[in-house]
Design an enzyme around this catalytic site. Structure first.
Site, short mmCIF file in Angstrom:
data_model
loop_
_atom_site.label_atom_id
_atom_site.label_comp_id
_atom_site.label_asym_id
_atom_site.label_seq_id
_atom_site.Cartn_x
_atom_site.Cartn_y
_atom_site.Cartn_z
N ARG A 107 0.79 -1.10 -0.09
CA ARG A 107 -0.19 0.18 0.23
C ARG A 107 0.59 1.43 -0.31
O ARG A 107 1.56 1.27 1.31
CB ARG A 107 -0.89 -0.49 1.70
CG ARG A 107 -1.59 0.98 1.43
CD ARG A 107 -2.59 0.93 2.77
NE ARG A 107 -3.78 0.39 1.61
CZ ARG A 107 -4.88 0.35 2.28
NH1 ARG A 107 -5.37 1.17 3.53
NH2 ARG A 107 -5.83 -0.24 2.22
N HIS A 134 -7.92 1.05 -5.79
CA HIS A 134 -7.57 0.36 -5.29
C HIS A 134 -8.08 -1.44 -5.85
O HIS A 134 -9.41 -1.66 -5.40
CB HIS A 134 -7.96 0.94 -4.15
CG HIS A 134 -8.64 0.19 -2.77
ND1 HIS A 134 -7.44 -0.87 -1.86
CD2 HIS A 134 -9.09 0.09 -1.57
CE1 HIS A 134 -7.39 -1.11 -0.97
NE2 HIS A 134 -8.81 -0.59 -0.68
N GLN A 137 -9.95 -4.23 -3.45
CA GLN A 137 -11.42 -3.50 -2.53
C GLN A 137 -12.71 -4.19 -3.85
O GLN A 137 -13.49 -4.48 -3.11
CB GLN A 137 -11.10 -2.02 -2.37
CG GLN A 137 -12.73 -1.46 -1.79
CD GLN A 137 -12.83 -2.69 -0.26
OE1 GLN A 137 -11.99 -2.24 0.39
NE2 GLN A 137 -14.27 -2.95 -0.07
N ASP A 225 -17.53 6.85 -1.11
CA ASP A 225 -16.05 6.96 0.29
C ASP A 225 -15.78 7.92 0.93
O ASP A 225 -16.85 9.29 0.76
CB ASP A 225 -15.23 6.73 -1.27
CG ASP A 225 -13.94 5.89 -0.09
OD1 ASP A 225 -14.08 6.00 0.91
OD2 ASP A 225 -13.39 5.80 -0.99
N CYS A 266 -16.38 1.09 1.50
CA CYS A 266 -15.27 0.43 1.18
C CYS A 266 -14.91 0.08 2.91
O CYS A 266 -13.63 -0.29 2.98
CB CYS A 266 -14.18 0.62 0.54
SG CYS A 266 -13.76 2.33 0.37
N ARG A 294 -13.30 -9.30 1.65
CA ARG A 294 -11.61 -8.40 1.50
C ARG A 294 -10.64 -9.66 2.04
O ARG A 294 -10.14 -9.94 0.59
CB ARG A 294 -11.22 -7.81 2.44
CG ARG A 294 -11.85 -6.14 1.91
CD ARG A 294 -11.89 -5.27 0.48
NE ARG A 294 -9.97 -5.43 0.59
CZ ARG A 294 -9.31 -4.28 0.75
NH1 ARG A 294 -9.74 -3.01 1.58
NH2 ARG A 294 -8.08 -3.88 1.06
N1 CP Z 1 -11.12 -0.83 2.63
C1 CP Z 1 -9.99 -0.78 3.50
O1 CP Z 1 -8.82 -0.32 2.20
O2 CP Z 1 -9.35 0.02 4.25
P1 CP Z 1 -8.10 -0.10 5.50
O3 CP Z 1 -7.95 1.73 5.06
O4 CP Z 1 -8.90 -0.80 7.25
O5 CP Z 1 -7.67 -0.94 4.70
N1 NVA Z 2 -10.53 6.56 -0.94
C1 NVA Z 2 -9.70 6.19 0.20
C2 NVA Z 2 -9.95 4.42 0.88
C3 NVA Z 2 -9.64 4.56 2.32
C4 NVA Z 2 -9.38 2.70 1.56
C5 NVA Z 2 -8.10 6.24 0.45
O1 NVA Z 2 -7.44 6.64 -0.43
O2 NVA Z 2 -7.67 7.08 0.87
#
Ligand code: CP
Ligand code: NVA
Length: 308
Positions: A107, A134, A137, A225, A266, A294
């Site tokens: 990530r 992402h 997800q 989101d 998400c 997930r």
């Molecule tokens: N939805 C998601 O990716 O959550 P986290 O940021 O907690 O991993």
């Molecule tokens: N759009 C959000 C998703 C978190 C899972 C971010 O990138 O922070």
């Protein structure tokens, strides 16, 4: 071996195979205790590195649990505590990690980090979120829709709010799984034309709409989101909130969607901002199924990475 970098990079049959595997692995576990291994252990003897340059609850715990259930081992690494965060190149990090581990999930912020890691690693690399997409997800989200309503092909998805990284992967999925999508948000936060163009080229009807109610009319699925993503500067918070307030998903808005429409997010959610608690905890919401899935979707993704 294959990388899982984005939904548009695999072919539709491979994505279908991953989701079929995910459904099968989920039902094979039945209700057994979460810490027990699966009957099959396709990751036995394998080590997976999980690198986080941004915070995470779901991605971190679901990947870690998934590796363990499949008989493997995992190590969770924080980018800032690695030499990666202190000037070592991504390419060298990829070469070094490939000598130790069998698979890498990352990530990160800039997509270029993910792509460079994948280019120089000799082991599969999985995208656990970048500023742009992402994909894990959305694989879980499609799985969740299928569990509740069957095939998503030909259905209408309404995305409310920010045209962000999660929205981008939804657009990729529209193209790959054959559904239509309406984006409703302020023009300055529209999804990148590249993502919209991809879905349209694959034959999906993609509509850009400014009116929230019009956007959800006839929708089978309403998704939103956070209004401020992890990569957005905190200084943009107030401006974003002001722009996005008309796109809050509340009970009044949900009433304009189909009667049996699902609601997805998400997570993490900011209750009473992009979504009200009434909707989050209401009859349309499947947000905790998404979170659970997930685990199952990513287990199937990891198997596919090692076995394909
Ligand atoms: N939805 C998601 O990716 O959550 P986290 O940021 O907690 O991993
Ligand atoms: N759009 C959000 C998703 C978190 C899972 C971010 O990138 O922070």
């Amino acid at each position: 071996m294959s990388n899982f970098l984005d939904i548009y990079k695999a072919d539709a049959a491979e994505l279908r195979g991953i989701l079929d595997q995910a459904h099968a692995m989920k039902s094979a576990r039945g209700g057994r205790p979460k810490g027990t291994p699966d009957d099959e252990e396709p990751l036995a003897g394998r080590m997976v590195a999980l690198i986080f340059e941004k915070p995470s609850t779901r991605t971190r715990v679901s990947f870690d649990m998934g590796v363990r259930q499949m008989g493997g081992h995992s190590m969770v690494l924080s980018g800032t505590e690695m030499q990666l965060g202190h000037g070592e190149s991504i390419a060298d990090t990829a070469r070094v990690l490939s000598r130790y581990v069998d698979m890498i999930m990352i990530r990160t912020f800039d997509e270029s980090v993910l792509l460079e890691l994948a280019e120089y690693a000799d082991v599969p690399v999985i995208n656990g979120l970048t500023d742009r997409t992402h994909p894990c997800q959305i694989m879980a989200d499609i799985m969740t829709f299928e569990e509740h309503r069957g095939s998503i092909a030909g259905k209408k998805v309404a995305w409310m709010g920010d045209g962000n990284n999660v929205c981008a992967s939804f657009l990729h999925a529209a193209g790959q799984f054959g559904f239509d999508m309406t984006f409703a948000g302020p023009q300055s936060l529209d999804p990148e034309p590249e993502f919209v163009g991809y879905a349209r080229k694959k034959g999906s009807n993609i509509t850009i709409e400014r009116d929230a109610k019009k956007a959800v009319a006839g929708a089978d699925l309403v998704v939103t989101d956070t209004w401020v993503s992890m990569h957005d500067p905190t200084s943009a918070r107030e401006r974003r909130h002001n722009l996005l307030r008309p796109y809050q998903v509340n009970a009044e808005l949900m009433a304009h969607a189909k009667e049996d429409a699902l609601f997805m997010h998400c997570l993490p959610a900011h209750r009473e901002e992009e979504v009200t608690s009434e909707v989050m905890d209401g009859p349309h919401s499947v947000v905790f199924d998404e979170a659970e899935n997930r685990l199952h979707a990513q287990k199937a993704i990891m198997r596919w990475c090692l076995e394909s």
